[in-house]
Design a protein around this motif. Structure first.
Motif, PDB file in Angstrom:
ATOM      1  N   ASP A  48      92.142 -19.339 -22.594  1.00  0.00           N
ATOM      2  CA  ASP A  48      93.393 -20.074 -22.419  1.00  0.00           C
ATOM      3  C   ASP A  48      93.537 -20.579 -20.983  1.00  0.00           C
ATOM      4  O   ASP A  48      93.989 -21.702 -20.764  1.00  0.00           O
ATOM      5  N   SER A  81      85.321 -18.327 -28.175  1.00  0.00           N
ATOM      6  CA  SER A  81      86.719 -18.696 -28.365  1.00  0.00           C
ATOM      7  C   SER A  81      86.941 -20.173 -28.057  1.00  0.00           C
ATOM      8  O   SER A  81      87.646 -20.877 -28.790  1.00  0.00           O
ATOM      9  N   SER A  84      85.298 -22.351 -30.806  1.00  0.00           N
ATOM     10  CA  SER A  84      85.990 -22.312 -32.100  1.00  0.00           C
ATOM     11  C   SER A  84      87.326 -23.052 -32.054  1.00  0.00           C
ATOM     12  O   SER A  84      87.849 -23.458 -33.078  1.00  0.00           O
ATOM     13  N   SER A  85      87.867 -23.269 -30.823  1.00  0.00           N
ATOM     14  CA  SER A  85      89.132 -24.001 -30.710  1.00  0.00           C
ATOM     15  C   SER A  85      88.924 -25.475 -30.409  1.00  0.00           C
ATOM     16  O   SER A  85      89.889 -26.226 -30.317  1.00  0.00           O
TER      17      SER A  85
END
Length: 87
Positions: A48, A81, A84-85
């Motif tokens: 993030d 992560s 996959s985003s």
């Protein structure tokens, strides 16, 4: 930076209180340098963080803090992560 005809900037953050401070600083620097290519280093610990820093105007993000704190497995998990985003 623009007057000196820089091709880009490396912005290093160390011991910042929060990733939101880093993100805001990147956003301001991006605008002030007329969106000159930016490489951001320091304090990035999560996928993030990476996405928000890129969204703020960075072109490249180095994730050394994540690697030191979580090792290769943490880095692999962050990369998975991010992939996959991806759209």
């Amino acid at each position: 930076a623009n007057e000196l005809e820089f091709d880009g900037l490396l912005i290093a953050f160390e011991n910042w209180p929060s990733s939101s401070d880093v993100i805001e600083a990147v956003r301001e620097i991006s605008v002030l340098t007329n969106h000159l290519p930016l490489i951001v280093v320091g304090g990035i610990k999560t996928a993030d963080d990476v996405l928000q820093i890129l969204d703020a105007g960075a072109n490249l993000v180095q994730c050394y803090t994540l690697l030191v704190e979580q090792g290769p497995v943490g880095m692999k998990n962050m990369i998975l992560s991010l992939t996959s985003s991806a759209p």
